[in-house]
Design a protein around this motif. Structure first.
Motif, PDB file in Angstrom:
ATOM      1  N   MET A  25      52.720  -7.399 -31.153  1.00 37.25           N
ATOM      2  CA  MET A  25      51.667  -6.708 -30.399  1.00 37.25           C
ATOM      3  C   MET A  25      52.144  -6.443 -28.969  1.00 37.25           C
ATOM      4  N   GLU A  26      51.917  -5.217 -28.478  1.00 36.06           N
ATOM      5  CA  GLU A  26      52.339  -4.874 -27.131  1.00 36.06           C
ATOM      6  C   GLU A  26      51.490  -5.609 -26.092  1.00 36.06           C
ATOM      7  N   LYS A  27      52.136  -5.927 -24.958  1.00 36.82           N
ATOM      8  CA  LYS A  27      51.481  -6.711 -23.919  1.00 36.82           C
ATOM      9  C   LYS A  27      51.126  -5.812 -22.728  1.00 36.82           C
ATOM     10  N   LEU A  28      49.851  -5.881 -22.303  1.00 39.19           N
ATOM     11  CA  LEU A  28      49.330  -5.015 -21.241  1.00 39.19           C
ATOM     12  C   LEU A  28      48.776  -5.856 -20.104  1.00 39.19           C
ATOM     13  N   LEU A  29      49.209  -5.567 -18.864  1.00 41.83           N
ATOM     14  CA  LEU A  29      48.697  -6.238 -17.670  1.00 41.83           C
ATOM     15  C   LEU A  29      47.781  -5.303 -16.892  1.00 41.83           C
ATOM     16  N   LEU A  30      46.570  -5.774 -16.600  1.00 40.96           N
ATOM     17  CA  LEU A  30      45.642  -5.112 -15.687  1.00 40.96           C
ATOM     18  C   LEU A  30      45.700  -5.870 -14.372  1.00 40.96           C
ATOM     19  N   ILE A  31      45.921  -5.167 -13.259  1.00 42.50           N
ATOM     20  CA  ILE A  31      46.114  -5.852 -11.981  1.00 42.50           C
ATOM     21  C   ILE A  31      45.405  -5.096 -10.866  1.00 42.50           C
ATOM     22  N   ILE A  59      32.558   6.856 -24.523  1.00 41.42           N
ATOM     23  CA  ILE A  59      33.977   6.743 -24.865  1.00 41.42           C
ATOM     24  C   ILE A  59      34.577   5.527 -24.174  1.00 41.42           C
ATOM     25  N   ASN A  60      35.736   5.088 -24.642  1.00 41.87           N
ATOM     26  CA  ASN A  60      36.480   3.997 -24.017  1.00 41.87           C
ATOM     27  C   ASN A  60      37.438   4.624 -23.001  1.00 41.87           C
ATOM     28  N   MET A  61      37.156   4.445 -21.723  1.00 40.87           N
ATOM     29  CA  MET A  61      37.940   5.111 -20.689  1.00 40.87           C
ATOM     30  C   MET A  61      39.360   4.576 -20.586  1.00 40.87           C
ATOM     31  N   LEU A  62      39.554   3.290 -20.872  1.00 44.25           N
ATOM     32  CA  LEU A  62      40.909   2.755 -20.823  1.00 44.25           C
ATOM     33  C   LEU A  62      41.754   3.364 -21.943  1.00 44.25           C
ATOM     34  N   ASP A  63      41.159   3.509 -23.108  1.00 43.98           N
ATOM     35  CA  ASP A  63      41.850   4.154 -24.232  1.00 43.98           C
ATOM     36  C   ASP A  63      42.189   5.610 -23.880  1.00 43.98           C
ATOM     37  N   ALA A  64      41.242   6.318 -23.255  1.00 40.62           N
ATOM     38  CA  ALA A  64      41.485   7.712 -22.867  1.00 40.62           C
ATOM     39  C   ALA A  64      42.614   7.801 -21.841  1.00 40.62           C
ATOM     40  N   HIS A  65      42.638   6.852 -20.907  1.00 36.28           N
ATOM     41  CA  HIS A  65      43.697   6.809 -19.890  1.00 36.28           C
ATOM     42  C   HIS A  65      45.067   6.600 -20.538  1.00 36.28           C
ATOM     43  N   ASN A  93      36.901  -5.586 -20.336  1.00 37.10           N
ATOM     44  CA  ASN A  93      35.934  -5.323 -21.408  1.00 37.10           C
ATOM     45  C   ASN A  93      36.379  -4.169 -22.300  1.00 37.10           C
ATOM     46  N   SER A  94      36.922  -3.117 -21.691  1.00 35.86           N
ATOM     47  CA  SER A  94      37.400  -1.982 -22.476  1.00 35.86           C
ATOM     48  C   SER A  94      38.690  -2.323 -23.215  1.00 35.86           C
ATOM     49  N   ALA A  95      39.583  -3.074 -22.567  1.00 39.70           N
ATOM     50  CA  ALA A  95      40.872  -3.423 -23.167  1.00 39.70           C
ATOM     51  C   ALA A  95      40.709  -4.335 -24.380  1.00 39.70           C
ATOM     52  N   LEU A  96      39.664  -5.144 -24.367  1.00 43.37           N
ATOM     53  CA  LEU A  96      39.428  -6.052 -25.491  1.00 43.37           C
ATOM     54  C   LEU A  96      39.097  -5.300 -26.783  1.00 43.37           C
ATOM     55  N   GLN A  97      38.749  -4.043 -26.669  1.00 47.87           N
ATOM     56  CA  GLN A  97      38.473  -3.224 -27.852  1.00 47.87           C
ATOM     57  C   GLN A  97      39.735  -2.548 -28.389  1.00 47.87           C
ATOM     58  N   LEU A  98      40.864  -2.725 -27.669  1.00 50.70           N
ATOM     59  CA  LEU A  98      42.114  -2.074 -28.039  1.00 50.70           C
ATOM     60  C   LEU A  98      43.102  -3.106 -28.584  1.00 50.70           C
ATOM     61  N   ILE A 151      41.913  -5.490  -7.621  1.00 48.67           N
ATOM     62  CA  ILE A 151      40.882  -6.266  -6.929  1.00 48.67           C
ATOM     63  C   ILE A 151      39.915  -6.908  -7.916  1.00 48.67           C
ATOM     64  N   ASP A 152      39.428  -6.122  -8.877  1.00 47.23           N
ATOM     65  CA  ASP A 152      38.435  -6.605  -9.846  1.00 47.23           C
ATOM     66  C   ASP A 152      38.733  -5.948 -11.191  1.00 47.23           C
ATOM     67  N   THR A 153      39.107  -6.739 -12.178  1.00 51.81           N
ATOM     68  CA  THR A 153      39.515  -6.196 -13.480  1.00 51.81           C
ATOM     69  C   THR A 153      38.437  -6.340 -14.552  1.00 51.81           C
TER      70      THR A 153
END
Length: 394
Positions: A1-7, A297-303, A16-21, A9-11
């Motif tokens: 599984m690919e590893k994604l870092l969100l970094i 829509i899931n904005m993180l997925d769209a990004h 919440n969106s990333a947990l759906q991916l 001020i406030d993630t």
């Protein structure tokens, strides 16, 4: 599984969106809100404790500190998404290659370079690079019919912006500043999705600052209302459809001109002279959750898909969404507030200093008037609670 870092001020909202991916998720943030999901790989700088102050954000936050705090994550993950507070320019070349999003941001984040690149193509405020306050005063004298504001060359969120007539004791220190014509009007914003070859506007919104809520000449970001319509613009304004069309075209042209990738934003001011381009934000915007609520829509997925060359279909808006950041009216100890439309919540018993961000109201409704009333009622209740609990502080 690919590893994604969100970094950043406030993630919270992005987690919440990333947990759906389908990613193994990592997160580093400054704030530790009590409603931030807990994940295995998570680092938080601000440790809120009962009876202790959270301090002043401007004095304590450092983008370099958050990168140093994350250095093992930066090496381990496959992808990085910087959020507000951290710039792609802050990363080493090795880590920069992992970023999903716009990476060449030098001519965007530097407000004077951005102005020079667009001034002959778009309507913009007069803008001057400064060496000291005396130079600002001399320029001001040369334009007696204009008012000016001082802005940091680099900065976001509306912090450290001052009217020139309010800065007699202003010190530059080590920062660079611009002097910019103060354009009065309506603050609006576009959220856009871009690939390497195409761009489209997702949503336009009414951009809100503390100036909109009675804090005169305070330009700190305070929220958004979307989509932009005759109702949500909250001003007497003719020709909103024409303005929206112009915003769409301008935002998409800017996205292509500056080689934006993924989700990015453009801030404008509208007045009787037209649509002024103010700045471009090469990152996920504060409208993130509101867009998700309005479009479904899931904005993180769209990004992520846009960064990989795919523009998702954008559905028609199904409701209005309103985000309002509450800045504490007093130094207060946080106690639970029983509302179902509040987010970014402090930990119980932690102390929020006066004028620091306290929490965020986010709500949606098909009826704009009902939505506005709900958010403003919640805002009144929160401010009353804050003042009630100021006496609890020892």
């Amino acid at each position: 599984m690919e590893k994604l870092l969100l970094i950043g001020i406030d993630t919270r909202s992005m987690i919440n969106s990333a947990l759906q991916l389908d990613f193994e998720l990592f997160s580093t943030s400054y704030f530790s809100t009590s409603d931030t999901p807990t994940i295995k790989n998570q680092k938080i700088i601000l440790k809120e404790k009962y009876g202790e102050s959270c301090g002043a954000f401007e004095n304590q936050f450092s983008n370099l500190d958050i990168l140093e705090f994350s250095k093992d994550y930066l090496d381990e993950v496959d992808y990085i998404i910087p959020i507000s507070g951290v710039s792609p320019s802050d990363f080493s070349k090795r880590h920069k290659r992992k970023i999903l999003g716009t990476t060449n941001v030098c001519d965007i984040e530097n407000k004077f370079k951005f102005f020079k690149k667009i001034k002959n193509e778009f309507l913009t405020p007069m803008t001057f690079k400064l060496s000291d306050v005396d130079e600002a005063i001399e320029i001001d004298k040369s334009y007696p019919n204009s008012q000016f504001i001082l802005k940091p060359v680099k900065g976001s969120g509306g912090y450290n912006i001052n009217l020139l007539n309010n800065v007699s004791d202003f010190q530059f220190n080590d920062s660079e500043f611009i002097l910019q014509e103060y354009v009065t009007g309506i603050n609006v914003s576009s959220s856009i999705l871009s690939t390497a070859h195409a761009a489209k506007t997702i949503m336009n919104s009414r951009l809100l600052t503390l100036n909109d809520f009675g804090k005169q000449d305070n330009f700190i970001y305070a929220g958004n209302i979307l989509p932009l319509t005759n109702e949500s613009v909250m001003a007497e304004f003719n020709g909103i459809d024409d303005i929206i069309k112009e915003m769409n075209e301008t935002s998409e042209n800017l996205a292509l001109e500056f080689n934006l990738l993924g989700s990015n934003g453009v801030d404008y001011i509208i007045n009787e002279k037209g649509l002024y381009v103010i700045e471009l934000n090469p990152r996920l915007q504060g409208t993130f959750e509101c867009v998700e609520k309005t479009l479904g829509i899931n904005m993180l997925d769209a990004h992520i898909k846009a960064c990989r060359g795919e523009l998702v279909d954008i559905p028609e808006p199904k409701c209005y969404s309103y985000k309002k950041i509450i800045y504490s009216p007093t130094r207060m100890k946080y106690e639970k507030i029983n509302l179902d439309n509040i987010y970014d919540l402090p930990h119980i018993g932690s102390i929020t200093e006066k004028s620091e961000p306290l929490l965020t109201i986010i709500d949606s409704d098909k009826d704009f008037k009902k939505l506005y009333e709900k958010v403003e009622l919640a805002s009144e209740l929160i401010n009353k609670k804050a003042k009630l609990h100021q006496s609890d502080i020892k």
